[in-house]
Design an enzyme around this catalytic site. Sequence first.
Site, PDB file in Angstrom:
ATOM      1  N   GLY A  40      49.982  88.572  38.270  1.00 27.91           N
ATOM      2  CA  GLY A  40      48.739  89.004  38.910  1.00 27.91           C
ATOM      3  C   GLY A  40      48.956  89.615  40.276  1.00 27.91           C
ATOM      4  N   LEU A  42      50.670  88.824  42.755  1.00 31.30           N
ATOM      5  CA  LEU A  42      51.997  88.736  43.361  1.00 31.30           C
ATOM      6  C   LEU A  42      52.955  89.830  42.871  1.00 31.30           C
ATOM      7  CD1 LEU A  42      52.350  84.866  43.212  1.00 31.30           C
ATOM      8  CD2 LEU A  42      52.343  86.241  45.306  1.00 31.30           C
ATOM      9  N   GLU A 114      48.984  79.271  45.344  1.00 27.14           N
ATOM     10  CA  GLU A 114      48.362  78.974  44.048  1.00 27.14           C
ATOM     11  C   GLU A 114      47.680  77.601  44.011  1.00 27.14           C
ATOM     12  OE1 GLU A 114      48.066  81.490  42.475  1.00 27.14           O
ATOM     13  OE2 GLU A 114      49.897  82.648  42.249  1.00 27.14           O
TER      14      GLU A 114
END
Length: 181
Positions: A40, A42, A114
Amino acid sequence: MLLNLCRIFLQGTITHTNETLIGFPTFSNTMPLHRVFVYGTLKKGEPNYGLITNKKNGYAEFVGSAKTADQWPLVIASKYNIPFILYVEGKGNTICGEVYEVDDEKMISLDELELHPNFYERIERDVTLDESGKTVSCWIYFLKKFKSEMLNLPYYNTYSSYGSHGLQYIKGEDLNNYEDI
């Protein structure tokens, strides 16, 4: 060579080098590295990629593009348009992403972003590297606790914040639990 050795010490990035230096110890596997699959924000070109490239929070090296070995639902959800892989194996698509080898310090930074283990959960799963076809085990961040209606969202096999879906990622600081999505 001595200059390169000094640079390695100063940067704090002694990694799997197999060079033998006369009169110097050989550094091999001195830092444990972990493989992480990112799918995603990153990835290269995405809004949080700077966390991967920032050397102040640890070491990361790009291994290659890859796909998950299993199918998963990749959805975009919340008021922040966050990509999530929902932990429902066999539903959805094989997911495209990138594999990085990271040190402990970088892993801690990723866990903080996260919100592991309270939001995303980091679980080891197999991915297949695109270039070699080799299957490797990687840490992947999954959303295990989610509202069942998220399974009704469109499933994607790849993510870009700037994709045709029109759901550009919005950085948010107040997303702390799955009730917020």
